[in-house]
Enzyme design. Structure first.
Site, PDB file in Angstrom:
ATOM      1  N   GLU A   1      -1.995  -9.739   2.917  1.00  0.00           N
ATOM      2  CA  GLU A   1      -2.056 -10.301   4.274  1.00  0.00           C
ATOM      3  C   GLU A   1      -3.448 -10.164   4.883  1.00  0.00           C
ATOM      4  OE1 GLU A   1      -1.760  -6.003   5.164  1.00  0.00           O
ATOM      5  OE2 GLU A   1      -0.920  -7.332   3.634  1.00  0.00           O
TER       6      GLU A   1
ATOM      7  N   HIS B   1      -3.447  -5.343  -0.099  1.00  0.00           N
ATOM      8  CA  HIS B   1      -2.949  -5.978   1.131  1.00  0.00           C
ATOM      9  C   HIS B   1      -3.205  -7.483   1.088  1.00  0.00           C
ATOM     10  CE1 HIS B   1      -2.191  -2.488   3.922  1.00  0.00           C
ATOM     11  NE2 HIS B   1      -2.891  -1.876   2.990  1.00  0.00           N
TER      12      HIS B   1
ATOM     13  N   CYS C   1       0.844  -1.200   0.000  1.00  0.00           N
ATOM     14  CA  CYS C   1       0.000   0.000   0.000  1.00  0.00           C
ATOM     15  C   CYS C   1       0.884   1.257   0.000  1.00  0.00           C
ATOM     16  CB  CYS C   1      -0.957  -0.041   1.182  1.00  0.00           C
ATOM     17  SG  CYS C   1      -2.335   1.135   1.034  1.00  0.00           S
TER      18      CYS C   1
END
Length: 426
Positions: free
Chosen positions: A254, A252, A131
């Site tokens: 994750e 993202h 990001c």
């Protein structure tokens, strides 16, 4: 093995914290998903606190085997070509109202993260930008950003290509499609989830800014339907097995998890972290290998003084060669030690002498040496003319490259001189 032994052996990944206001006080934090994945794949996360003055203390965090930069506020627009956005003061004020939590500029975090990004680029330290971290990487290499996607991209797109890049009402659940570029790491990671011929995955999205002009060294890995670059990497600095990894992802992975579950949307989601840590481990091994050379013999006082004199002579010659402006006559005597050393038939092998000449360290045959300096003057004038026509981005990339090469040459020269002197001492 004891826990304290592991802390020494495992590689270190630096992560800069994000500042937040809690109970009228600032607190620093890093998202736990990042930390979990770094630890799970075999590295130690080292949190760099976002506090005033830390950018002056980054040497204290050595050794650095990897850097992960993730979420945070907008980058200071003055760090890139923000004036090219064409947004009016009224539009900028509206953007600040819509994205109040992101538009409060944090110059200290900017300074810390840009310093770390440039350090990674200079040393080829593995870097993963998520990001904001991807935006930091692009700006560090001379790229630019959109100040606001809604104002600069969405309104100019056909209706069927428009993308919502942030949805405050469905923050974690919001997804939009991206098209993965073939023959990139992203395709490799998500190959089992890509429908044949479509090359698409659905990603989360929490941003109102993004890459506008991608820095020259990078190659895109994914695009949103509105054309925004959602991932990029440096193909010349990507080989996790060899400790190479320079990459930015706008989304993202994750946090791409199913509702009320830790299960990932796709099996390939954690791959960026897995490959990043693999590169970090390889980089640590390479670093340890290069620094574990045998310690040089301890020289006597007289020999140590001779070594220093020769080193000063070579250093002066290198500076003259690099500058190409001739030399102060009072300094000529300092070249004599180097000249005598090079004239010795036993001091250097032909290969060592050739390498020293290639690095501009030779001071043999003074007349021909200074003739070469005159030629360098002509080359400098030509180079000045050529560089005058280059863009700011090209000049920045060129300066970074030659700065790095100068550091390498200096280090290698000193190392070789140590080896030569040690051979003489034995």
């Amino acid at each position: 093995m004891a826990t304290e032994d592991l802390s020494v052996i495992l590689p270190r990944v630096l992560i800069v914290s994000r500042r937040s206001l809690r109970k009228n006080k600032f607190v620093d934090f890093v998202g736990e998903y990042h930390l979990d994945l770094i630890v799970a794949y075999g590295a130690v996360p080292v949190i760099v606190p976002r506090v005033t003055g830390v950018h002056m203390l980054l040497d204290s965090f050595e050794p650095i085997h990897g850097v992960l930069l993730c979420e945070g506020e907008d980058l200071d627009p003055s760090l890139y070509e923000a004036e090219a956005s064409g947004l009016s003061p009224e539009e900028l004020e509206e953007v600040r109202r819509l994205h109040a939590s992101d538009t409060a500029i944090d110059k200290e975090k900017d300074t810390i993260e840009l310093s770390l990004a440039k350090l990674c680029l200079e040393r080829n330290i593995p870097y993963l930008g998520i990001c904001r971290g991807s935006q930091v990487l692009n700006v560090a290499c001379g790229g630019t950003l959109y100040q606001d996607l809604g104002k600069e991209v969405t309104k100019n797109c056909p209706e069927n290509q428009r993308v919502v890049h942030i949805d405050y009402d469905n923050y974690d659940g919001h997804r939009h499609v991206v098209k993965v570029v073939e023959n990139t790491p992203l395709q490799q990671w998500f190959k089992d989830s890509l429908d044949e011929g479509r090359m698409e995955i659905w990603v989360n999205s929490y941003h109102h800014q993004g890459v506008k002009r991608l820095a020259q060294r990078f190659v895109p890995m994914a695009f949103a339907p509105d054309g925004l670059i959602e991932g990029f990497y440096d193909p010349d600095a990507y080989n996790p097995e060899e400790g190479k990894f320079i990459m930015g992802l706008q989304f993202h992975p994750e946090r791409m998890r199913k509702t009320n579950s830790d299960e990932f949307d796709y099996p390939g989601c954690p791959a960026a972290y897995k490959q990043f840590v693999k590169a970090v481990v390889a980089y640590q091994k390479k670093l340890n290998s290069s620094s574990s050379v045998a310690k040089p013999l301890k020289l006597g006082k007289e020999m140590e003084e001779k070594r220093r004199t020769i080193l000063r002579s070579f250093s002066l010659a290198r500076n003259i060669y690099a500058g190409g402006h001739g030399m102060n006559p009072s300094k000529e005597s300092e070249l004599e030690a180097g000249a005598e050393f090079l004239e010795s038939n036993t001091a250097l092998s032909m290969q060592q002498e050739k390498r020293l000449k290639q690095m501009g360290a030779t001071v043999r045959n003074a007349s021909s040496y200074f003739d070469r300096l005159k030629l360098n003057d002509q080359r400098e004038r030509l180079a000045t003319s050529v560089m005058g026509k280059m863009s700011v981005e090209q000049l920045s990339d060129l300066m970074s490259f030659y700065h790095m090469m100068g550091e390498i040459c200096s280090d290698m020269l000193e190392k070789k001189l140590h080896e030569i002197v040690n051979e003489l001492a034995s």
